[in-house]
Design a protein around this motif. Structure first.
Motif, PDB file in Angstrom:
ATOM      1  N   ARG A 182     -71.819  14.015 -30.976  1.00  8.60           N
ATOM      2  CA  ARG A 182     -71.430  12.620 -31.221  1.00  8.60           C
ATOM      3  C   ARG A 182     -70.191  12.261 -30.399  1.00  8.60           C
ATOM      4  NH1 ARG A 182     -71.335  13.131 -36.069  1.00  8.60           N
ATOM      5  NH2 ARG A 182     -73.271  12.180 -36.789  1.00  8.60           N
ATOM      6  N   GLY A 183     -69.185  13.123 -30.426  1.00  9.80           N
ATOM      7  CA  GLY A 183     -67.976  12.865 -29.662  1.00  9.80           C
ATOM      8  C   GLY A 183     -68.236  12.839 -28.166  1.00  9.80           C
ATOM      9  N   GLY A 184     -69.089  13.750 -27.682  1.00 12.48           N
ATOM     10  CA  GLY A 184     -69.421  13.766 -26.269  1.00 12.48           C
ATOM     11  C   GLY A 184     -70.147  12.509 -25.840  1.00 12.48           C
ATOM     12  N   GLY A 185     -71.092  12.059 -26.670  1.00  8.33           N
ATOM     13  CA  GLY A 185     -71.811  10.832 -26.361  1.00  8.33           C
ATOM     14  C   GLY A 185     -70.895   9.626 -26.334  1.00  8.33           C
ATOM     15  N   ARG A 186     -69.929   9.593 -27.233  1.00  3.88           N
ATOM     16  CA  ARG A 186     -68.991   8.472 -27.271  1.00  3.88           C
ATOM     17  C   ARG A 186     -68.117   8.458 -26.021  1.00  3.88           C
ATOM     18  NH1 ARG A 186     -66.683   9.876 -31.481  1.00  3.88           N
ATOM     19  NH2 ARG A 186     -64.811  10.809 -30.566  1.00  3.88           N
ATOM     20  N   ARG A 187     -67.572   9.616 -25.632  1.00  5.33           N
ATOM     21  CA  ARG A 187     -66.684   9.666 -24.475  1.00  5.33           C
ATOM     22  C   ARG A 187     -67.422   9.320 -23.178  1.00  5.33           C
ATOM     23  NH1 ARG A 187     -64.495  13.634 -27.705  1.00  5.33           N
ATOM     24  NH2 ARG A 187     -65.790  15.312 -26.856  1.00  5.33           N
ATOM     25  N   LEU A 188     -68.688   9.716 -23.080  1.00 10.60           N
ATOM     26  CA  LEU A 188     -69.464   9.407 -21.882  1.00 10.60           C
ATOM     27  C   LEU A 188     -69.642   7.899 -21.721  1.00 10.60           C
ATOM     28  CD1 LEU A 188     -71.083  10.586 -19.530  1.00 10.60           C
ATOM     29  CD2 LEU A 188     -73.060  10.723 -21.040  1.00 10.60           C
ATOM     30  N   THR A 189     -70.003   7.218 -22.792  1.00 13.77           N
ATOM     31  CA  THR A 189     -70.186   5.770 -22.719  1.00 13.77           C
ATOM     32  C   THR A 189     -68.860   5.049 -22.559  1.00 13.77           C
ATOM     33  OG1 THR A 189     -72.227   5.938 -23.999  1.00 13.77           O
ATOM     34  CG2 THR A 189     -71.158   3.777 -23.939  1.00 13.77           C
ATOM     35  N   GLU A 190     -67.803   5.555 -23.167  1.00 14.91           N
ATOM     36  CA  GLU A 190     -66.477   4.971 -22.959  1.00 14.91           C
ATOM     37  C   GLU A 190     -66.096   5.022 -21.484  1.00 14.91           C
ATOM     38  OE1 GLU A 190     -64.358   5.998 -27.284  1.00 14.91           O
ATOM     39  OE2 GLU A 190     -64.121   7.346 -25.565  1.00 14.91           O
ATOM     40  N   HIS A 191     -66.459   6.114 -20.817  1.00 18.26           N
ATOM     41  CA  HIS A 191     -66.180   6.226 -19.384  1.00 18.26           C
ATOM     42  C   HIS A 191     -66.905   5.129 -18.607  1.00 18.26           C
ATOM     43  CE1 HIS A 191     -65.988   7.738 -15.311  1.00 18.26           C
ATOM     44  NE2 HIS A 191     -67.307   7.911 -15.286  1.00 18.26           N
ATOM     45  N   LEU A 192     -68.177   4.904 -18.914  1.00 20.82           N
ATOM     46  CA  LEU A 192     -68.937   3.872 -18.213  1.00 20.82           C
ATOM     47  C   LEU A 192     -68.353   2.480 -18.479  1.00 20.82           C
ATOM     48  CD1 LEU A 192     -72.541   5.232 -18.829  1.00 20.82           C
ATOM     49  CD2 LEU A 192     -71.333   5.148 -16.642  1.00 20.82           C
ATOM     50  N   ILE A 193     -67.975   2.240 -19.719  1.00 22.46           N
ATOM     51  CA  ILE A 193     -67.379   0.938 -20.067  1.00 22.46           C
ATOM     52  C   ILE A 193     -66.062   0.748 -19.327  1.00 22.46           C
ATOM     53  CG2 ILE A 193     -66.351  -0.382 -21.950  1.00 22.46           C
ATOM     54  CD1 ILE A 193     -68.470   0.902 -23.796  1.00 22.46           C
ATOM     55  N   SER A 194     -65.287   1.830 -19.204  1.00 26.38           N
ATOM     56  CA  SER A 194     -63.998   1.730 -18.506  1.00 26.38           C
ATOM     57  C   SER A 194     -64.187   1.405 -17.030  1.00 26.38           C
ATOM     58  CB  SER A 194     -63.206   3.034 -18.655  1.00 26.38           C
ATOM     59  OG  SER A 194     -63.763   4.071 -17.841  1.00 26.38           O
ATOM     60  N   LEU A 195     -65.342   1.758 -16.470  1.00 25.93           N
ATOM     61  CA  LEU A 195     -65.634   1.433 -15.075  1.00 25.93           C
ATOM     62  C   LEU A 195     -66.070  -0.017 -14.904  1.00 25.93           C
ATOM     63  CD1 LEU A 195     -67.641   4.622 -13.972  1.00 25.93           C
ATOM     64  CD2 LEU A 195     -65.274   4.037 -13.376  1.00 25.93           C
ATOM     65  N   GLY A 196     -66.416  -0.660 -16.020  1.00 26.65           N
ATOM     66  CA  GLY A 196     -66.837  -2.053 -15.958  1.00 26.65           C
ATOM     67  C   GLY A 196     -68.290  -2.297 -16.298  1.00 26.65           C
ATOM     68  N   HIS A 197     -69.022  -1.248 -16.700  1.00 25.94           N
ATOM     69  CA  HIS A 197     -70.436  -1.420 -17.045  1.00 25.94           C
ATOM     70  C   HIS A 197     -70.572  -2.118 -18.398  1.00 25.94           C
ATOM     71  CE1 HIS A 197     -72.052   0.958 -13.716  1.00 25.94           C
ATOM     72  NE2 HIS A 197     -71.002   1.763 -13.881  1.00 25.94           N
ATOM     73  N   ARG A 198     -71.501  -3.055 -18.459  1.00 25.32           N
ATOM     74  CA  ARG A 198     -71.750  -3.794 -19.689  1.00 25.32           C
ATOM     75  C   ARG A 198     -73.233  -3.754 -20.092  1.00 25.32           C
ATOM     76  NH1 ARG A 198     -67.297  -2.887 -19.590  1.00 25.32           N
ATOM     77  NH2 ARG A 198     -65.469  -4.234 -19.863  1.00 25.32           N
ATOM     78  N   ARG A 199     -74.110  -3.543 -19.152  1.00 21.36           N
ATOM     79  CA  ARG A 199     -75.542  -3.425 -19.461  1.00 21.36           C
ATOM     80  C   ARG A 199     -75.944  -1.974 -19.208  1.00 21.36           C
ATOM     81  NH1 ARG A 199     -75.120  -8.586 -17.136  1.00 21.36           N
ATOM     82  NH2 ARG A 199     -75.970 -10.247 -18.455  1.00 21.36           N
ATOM     83  N   ILE A 200     -76.062  -1.208 -20.295  1.00 22.38           N
ATOM     84  CA  ILE A 200     -76.272   0.240 -20.190  1.00 22.38           C
ATOM     85  C   ILE A 200     -77.558   0.620 -20.915  1.00 22.38           C
ATOM     86  CG2 ILE A 200     -75.300   2.517 -20.668  1.00 22.38           C
ATOM     87  CD1 ILE A 200     -72.532   1.145 -20.801  1.00 22.38           C
ATOM     88  N   GLY A 201     -78.519   1.182 -20.198  1.00 22.65           N
ATOM     89  CA  GLY A 201     -79.739   1.695 -20.810  1.00 22.65           C
ATOM     90  C   GLY A 201     -79.522   3.105 -21.328  1.00 22.65           C
ATOM     91  N   TYR A 202     -80.304   3.489 -22.336  1.00 21.19           N
ATOM     92  CA  TYR A 202     -80.143   4.826 -22.927  1.00 21.19           C
ATOM     93  C   TYR A 202     -81.512   5.486 -23.091  1.00 21.19           C
ATOM     94  CZ  TYR A 202     -78.096   8.573 -25.704  1.00 21.19           C
ATOM     95  OH  TYR A 202     -77.667   9.790 -26.143  1.00 21.19           O
ATOM     96  N   VAL A 203     -81.677   6.637 -22.447  1.00 20.98           N
ATOM     97  CA  VAL A 203     -82.898   7.424 -22.588  1.00 20.98           C
ATOM     98  C   VAL A 203     -82.620   8.511 -23.611  1.00 20.98           C
ATOM     99  CG1 VAL A 203     -84.647   8.797 -21.434  1.00 20.98           C
ATOM    100  CG2 VAL A 203     -83.489   6.962 -20.184  1.00 20.98           C
ATOM    101  N   ALA A 204     -83.150   8.344 -24.815  1.00 19.16           N
ATOM    102  CA  ALA A 204     -82.868   9.255 -25.927  1.00 19.16           C
ATOM    103  C   ALA A 204     -83.927  10.337 -26.041  1.00 19.16           C
ATOM    104  CB  ALA A 204     -82.800   8.464 -27.236  1.00 19.16           C
ATOM    105  N   GLY A 205     -83.597  11.391 -26.792  1.00 18.86           N
ATOM    106  CA  GLY A 205     -84.550  12.457 -27.060  1.00 18.86           C
ATOM    107  C   GLY A 205     -85.456  12.105 -28.220  1.00 18.86           C
ATOM    108  N   PRO A 206     -86.205  13.090 -28.752  1.00 14.67           N
ATOM    109  CA  PRO A 206     -87.091  12.832 -29.887  1.00 14.67           C
ATOM    110  C   PRO A 206     -86.302  12.320 -31.090  1.00 14.67           C
ATOM    111  CG  PRO A 206     -87.546  14.979 -28.901  1.00 14.67           C
ATOM    112  CD  PRO A 206     -86.273  14.487 -28.284  1.00 14.67           C
TER     113      PRO A 206
END
Length: 363
Positions: A182-206
């Protein structure tokens, strides 16, 4: 009370000799009779006397390592690391010197197969069992697992979870080493948001897997904290559902899911993949659409598998210390290391920023 061969024979309505033939597999038995005997064995939780060397001891020299897919580096690394602590080199004489025989059990992600392997290991009086990777979130399966593991622990088997959260009733465990997905997933998306991304797709597992849920929860926590849904607008999260596609943890799933996300929202600027293998499929899908990574779309993975740094461009990902966790699980299974306080340890995840992510293109 100990269940005997005679008890099984009575339940199956056959002779003890027939039960012996079925369990030893050394004499032809009618399929219907065999099925009846095996059902009685399961119903009574009958445990065979294992190898002759174990008859005088509580457990044998066998240790089972359960994995979803040994061909997946995520599981292969953990299993190999555990084996270094379980069946490592002895004194060079060719004689066993306290090591155990590690057996890899490939479940294919099947809950039924997982229970079957545990039953087989129970019958062989395994000294320890290491269960790796995420668990299936099904109440019936979890109850069956808790009951099975409790019986094994009562018989002297050491139970260790590696990269897997404890069961709701986890009293049978020596330890559960759980990754901070959970923490890793949060930090990864925070990184993308910090770069300026606002439309982010997510390919999830089962969707039924704990790993899937925890990583996706971390992703969505980061979006909510930034006041965004997955479409980059202030909202209630409906965009998060629309730009999330579930599938197996494999390359093909990453490819097909990314194409689907691009169909739903051609304006996305980043894709987060459930793991690095899925991310490779996502990268291929992006390129097949004539788009560049990261100039047009950033792609990120999870796990930091060995190939991630050699991808072109190298994958931004979340590093899980798979080898270290597997080795620790092996030591715990062998009683070489004391369990963590309370039997549960959360293993930190580290963000690895590489060339596959960059600020979104302007204009």
């Amino acid at each position: 009370m100990t269940v005997t061969l005679a008890d099984v024979a009575a339940r199956a309505r056959v002779s003890p000799a027939t039960v012996s033939r079925v369990l030893n597999g050394n004499y032809p038995v009618a399929a219907s009779t065999r099925e009846r005997v095996l059902r009685a064995v399961d119903d009574l939780d009958y445990v065979l006397n294992g190898p002759a060397s174990s008859l005088a001891a509580a457990t044998s020299d066998l240790v089972g390592i359960l994995v979803n897919d040994i061909a997946d580096p995520f599981f292969g690394i953990m299993a190999g690391a555990a084996q270094t602590q379980i069946g490592g080199p002895g004194d060079g004489s060719g004689r066993a010197g306290g090591e155990k025989l590690a057996v890899i059990c490939n479940t294919g992600g099947s809950p039924e197969r997982e229970l079957t392997y545990l039953t087989l290991l129970q019958r062989q009086r395994a000294a320890a069992v290491v269960l790796t990777g995420g668990a299936v979130e099904n109440a019936d399966h979890q109850a069956a697992m808790a009951a099975k593991l409790a019986r094994m622990a009562d018989a002297g088997t050491r139970i260790v979870f590696c990269g897997r959260p404890p069961l709701p009733d986890g009293d049978a465990l020596v330890a559960a080493l759980a990754f901070d997905n959970r923490g890793g997933g949060r930090r990864l998306t925070e990184h993308l948001i910090s770069l300026g991304h606002r439309r982010i797709g997510y390919v999830a597992g089962p969707p039924e897997r704990t790993t899937t849920r925890h990583r996706l929860e971390g992703h969505r926590e980061a979006l909510r904290a930034a006041g965004l849904d997955a479409e980059g607008t202030k909202g209630t999260g409906t965009g998060q559902e629309r730009l999330t596609v579930h599938g197996p943890y494999d390359r093909r799933s990453g490819y097909e899911a990314t194409l689907e996300i691009l169909r739903r929202e051609p304006g996305i600027t980043a894709v987060v993949a459930a793991n690095d293998t899925v991310a490779l499929g996502a990268c291929a899908a992006v390129r097949d659409q004539g788009l560049r990574i990261p100039q047009d779309i950033s792609v990120a993975g999870f796990d930091d598998l060995p190939f991630s740094v050699d991808a072109v461009p190298a994958l931004t990902t979340v590093r899980l210390p798979l080898f270290e966790a597997g080795a620790r699980a092996g030591r715990l299974a062998m009683g070489k290391e004391d369990p963590p306080p309370g039997g549960i340890a959360t293993i930190a995840a580290e963000l690895m920023i590489r060339g596959s992510t960059a600020p979104p293109r302007v204009g």
